[in-house]
Every structure is written in C-alpha cells, then in structure tokens.
Design a protein around this motif. Structure first.
Motif, mmCIF file in Angstrom:
data_model
loop_
_atom_site.group_PDB
_atom_site.id
_atom_site.type_symbol
_atom_site.label_atom_id
_atom_site.label_comp_id
_atom_site.label_asym_id
_atom_site.label_seq_id
_atom_site.Cartn_x
_atom_site.Cartn_y
_atom_site.Cartn_z
ATOM 1 N N GLY A 63 41.337 4.857 3.079
ATOM 2 C CA GLY A 63 42.731 5.232 3.272
ATOM 3 C C GLY A 63 43.157 6.357 2.358
ATOM 4 O O GLY A 63 43.832 7.305 2.778
ATOM 5 N N ALA A 64 42.759 6.269 1.102
ATOM 6 C CA ALA A 64 43.099 7.333 0.148
ATOM 7 C C ALA A 64 42.426 8.645 0.528
ATOM 8 O O ALA A 64 43.034 9.719 0.408
ATOM 9 C CB ALA A 64 42.688 6.915 -1.259
ATOM 10 N N ALA A 65 41.177 8.572 0.993
ATOM 11 C CA ALA A 65 40.467 9.793 1.378
ATOM 12 C C ALA A 65 41.123 10.460 2.582
ATOM 13 O O ALA A 65 41.280 11.686 2.622
ATOM 14 C CB ALA A 65 39.001 9.463 1.689
ATOM 15 N N ILE A 66 41.512 9.651 3.573
ATOM 16 C CA ILE A 66 42.176 10.194 4.758
ATOM 17 C C ILE A 66 43.475 10.885 4.365
ATOM 18 O O ILE A 66 43.756 12.016 4.781
ATOM 19 C CB ILE A 66 42.439 9.075 5.785
ATOM 20 N N THR A 67 44.279 10.192 3.564
ATOM 21 C CA THR A 67 45.574 10.751 3.176
ATOM 22 C C THR A 67 45.409 12.021 2.346
ATOM 23 O O THR A 67 46.107 13.020 2.576
ATOM 24 C CB THR A 67 46.374 9.712 2.372
ATOM 25 N N ALA A 68 44.503 11.991 1.385
ATOM 26 C CA ALA A 68 44.302 13.163 0.531
ATOM 27 C C ALA A 68 43.828 14.365 1.346
ATOM 28 O O ALA A 68 44.296 15.498 1.135
ATOM 29 C CB ALA A 68 43.300 12.833 -0.572
ATOM 30 N N GLU A 69 42.921 14.125 2.288
ATOM 31 C CA GLU A 69 42.387 15.229 3.087
ATOM 32 C C GLU A 69 43.459 15.850 3.969
ATOM 33 O O GLU A 69 43.628 17.074 4.004
ATOM 34 C CB GLU A 69 41.225 14.718 3.935
ATOM 35 N N ILE A 70 44.201 14.990 4.691
ATOM 36 C CA ILE A 70 45.203 15.511 5.624
ATOM 37 C C ILE A 70 46.392 16.098 4.868
ATOM 38 O O ILE A 70 46.938 17.140 5.259
ATOM 39 C CB ILE A 70 45.653 14.410 6.593
ATOM 40 N N SER A 71 46.807 15.458 3.792
ATOM 41 C CA SER A 71 47.944 16.000 3.029
ATOM 42 C C SER A 71 47.586 17.341 2.388
ATOM 43 O O SER A 71 48.442 18.230 2.300
ATOM 44 C CB SER A 71 48.378 14.997 1.953
ATOM 45 N N VAL A 89 43.936 12.928 13.774
ATOM 46 C CA VAL A 89 44.210 11.488 13.707
ATOM 47 C C VAL A 89 43.289 10.689 14.620
ATOM 48 O O VAL A 89 42.728 9.663 14.203
ATOM 49 C CB VAL A 89 45.689 11.208 14.048
ATOM 50 N N ALA A 90 43.129 11.124 15.865
ATOM 51 C CA ALA A 90 42.351 10.348 16.838
ATOM 52 C C ALA A 90 40.918 10.077 16.379
ATOM 53 O O ALA A 90 40.463 8.923 16.460
ATOM 54 C CB ALA A 90 42.366 11.054 18.198
ATOM 55 N N PRO A 91 40.161 11.075 15.897
ATOM 56 C CA PRO A 91 38.797 10.758 15.439
ATOM 57 C C PRO A 91 38.764 9.758 14.289
ATOM 58 O O PRO A 91 37.882 8.897 14.233
ATOM 59 C CB PRO A 91 38.246 12.122 14.995
ATOM 60 N N ARG A 92 39.722 9.839 13.383
ATOM 61 C CA ARG A 92 39.748 8.916 12.248
ATOM 62 C C ARG A 92 40.131 7.508 12.689
ATOM 63 O O ARG A 92 39.586 6.528 12.176
ATOM 64 C CB ARG A 92 40.719 9.433 11.181
ATOM 65 N N LEU A 93 41.052 7.409 13.641
ATOM 66 C CA LEU A 93 41.433 6.100 14.156
ATOM 67 C C LEU A 93 40.250 5.432 14.861
ATOM 68 O O LEU A 93 39.947 4.257 14.608
ATOM 69 C CB LEU A 93 42.616 6.236 15.117
ATOM 70 N N GLY A 153 47.170 5.901 6.656
ATOM 71 C CA GLY A 153 46.615 7.040 5.930
ATOM 72 C C GLY A 153 46.986 8.370 6.557
ATOM 73 O O GLY A 153 47.372 9.316 5.858
ATOM 74 N N CYS A 154 46.890 8.448 7.883
ATOM 75 C CA CYS A 154 47.227 9.699 8.568
ATOM 76 C C CYS A 154 48.725 9.979 8.514
ATOM 77 O O CYS A 154 49.144 11.131 8.371
ATOM 78 C CB CYS A 154 46.757 9.634 10.025
#
Length: 254
Positions: A110-118, A141-145, A212-213
């Motif tokens: 979750g932290a990695a997703i948020t940090a990357e997209i933010s 978002v779709a690939p990560r979900l 996260g996204c």
C-alpha cells in the motif's frame, strides 16, 4: 456547539473519503471491461506480490511458532495434544493468515503504491497522461487492483503453509510426532477453512489497492504531501482490513 461542529466535520470528512474510495473502485471496474495490458499486470504482480514473499514468510513462520508455543503446554496438560495441528492450521487459515498477510501487504504494498502514484502526481506525470489522452485510472489503478486481487490470495496460501510449518517445528520440540500433527490437520481441517481465508484475501487486496491509489491520486504537492499520503494509506488500509475482517468472519464462519 463547537464540539458538535468538530464532530460533524470529522464525520463528513470520513464519509467523503470513503465515498472517494467507492467511486474510484467502480471507476476502475468500468475501466477493466477492456483488459489492461498484460505486461503491466505481470509487472505489478512481480513488484507487489513476489517481492513481498520474504516478509510474509518470516511473519507467518514466527506467528505459527508463537501460537503453538502459547497453546501446546495447556493442550498437553489436558491430554489434547493430538489436536494441536488442526487447531493451529484452522487459526492460521481462517484468521491469522489473511489478516497478517493483509497487514503486511498494506504496510509494504500500500505504501509503495501510494508513494509511486503520488510522486507521479507531484511531478505532473499524471497530467501528462491526460494530455496524451490516456486514462490514469486505466493505466495506473486497474493493473494494481488486478495484481493485488490475484497476488494476495497466493500470498495467503503461502503464508498458511509457512505458519502451519512453524507450528510443526514447535510441536516437534515438545515431542509431538509429525504423524500426530499431520493427522490432526486431516481430521479437523476442512476446505472451507482455507477458502474463507482466500475470499478475505481478495477483499483485502481490493482495499489495499483502492486506498493506496486514491491517496496517491489525491496527494498534496511537495515531498511532504507524498509522505502524508503514504502514511494515510497504510493507516486507513489496516483499519479497513480489521473492520471488514470482522464482518467477513461473521458471514463466512457463522
């Protein structure tokens, strides 16, 4: 009046945030009607799933060992040592496996997703995607979900096996034979003990990816905004996992 106003503001803020989660989830589902690129999904599966295996293995190994260590003496005292393997495996399969793997994934994935997209948002890469007529939800978002929905159940299966193995190690130390341990698993454990945990894992994967996204897409500008978004993502995902785990347990194992 000030206290009531503060409570009302906090409630509206929480409801607005959860409304954003739900809207993002359904927007992502609508984008999944056309399958995202497979290599994007596989890339996220490797990044979010495979790289999480070591920490899941350590977490579940010591969880199985500690759980067995806490119950083995009492079970031996009452002559119920022949049930230890089944009890440990049921506890890991139903609750400890899905919840702990979900918490670990929320902290790392979750932290990695948020940090990357933010970071992409702060550096205006998401605006560049919109300029190129690329939907950020479909592309990011779709690939990560999908990756989280697919990989978290696999991580839970792996964690269940490792947790049961950890229990076996401690049981052997207390002179409980491998045959007795395995036989109790075959006697007391049913398939639903694991399938219920896998259903939880799918839900937890959705929670981790969506939260996260969402915080990544809505991060404030600057490095401070990226850090705050990652922190909120982890905290909210863990809280949501415990919240939904309670209701899923009541539904699946009543």
């Amino acid at each position: 009046m000030f206290m009531l106003e503060a409570v009302g503001t906090a409630v509206l803020k929480v409801l607005g945030t959860w409304g954003g989660f739900i809207m993002l989830f359904f927007q992502t589902l609508s984008q999944c009607r056309r399958m995202p690129r497979i290599h994007h999904i596989l890339q996220q599966m490797a990044h979010l799933g495979v790289d999480t295996l070591p920490i899941v293995a350590l977490t579940m190994l010591f969880t199985g060992m500690v759980l067995t260590l806490q119950i083995v003496i009492e079970f031996i005292r009452f002559g119920a040592q022949s049930t230890i393997g089944g009890v440990v495996t049921i506890a890991v399969g139903r609750e400890l496996g899905p919840v702990l793997v979900g918490v670990v994934a929320a902290g790392r994935v979750g932290a990695a997703i948020t940090a990357e997209i933010s970071t992409m948002k702060v550096t205006e890469q998401i605006d560049a995607l919109k300029v190129m007529a690329t939907n950020p939800i479909r592309y990011l978002v779709a690939p990560r979900l999908l990756a989280c929905m697919l990989m978290l159940p696999l991580l839970v299966v792996f964690g269940d096996v490792v947790g049961s193995f950890g229990g076996w190690l401690v049981a052997n130390y207390y002179d409980i034979s491998s045959f007795m341990y395995k036989q109790s698993i075959g006697t007391f454990v049913i398939v639903h003990d694991f399938t219920g945990g896998l259903i939880k894992a799918v839900v937890f994967g959705i929670i981790i990816a969506v939260i996260g996204c969402y915080y990544g897409l809505n991060a404030e500008n600057g490095a401070e905004g990226v850090g705050k978004a990652a922190t909120k993502s982890v905290v909210d995902a863990i809280m949501a996992i415990f919240f939904f785990n309670c209701f899923l347990s009541a539904i699946l194992y009543r």
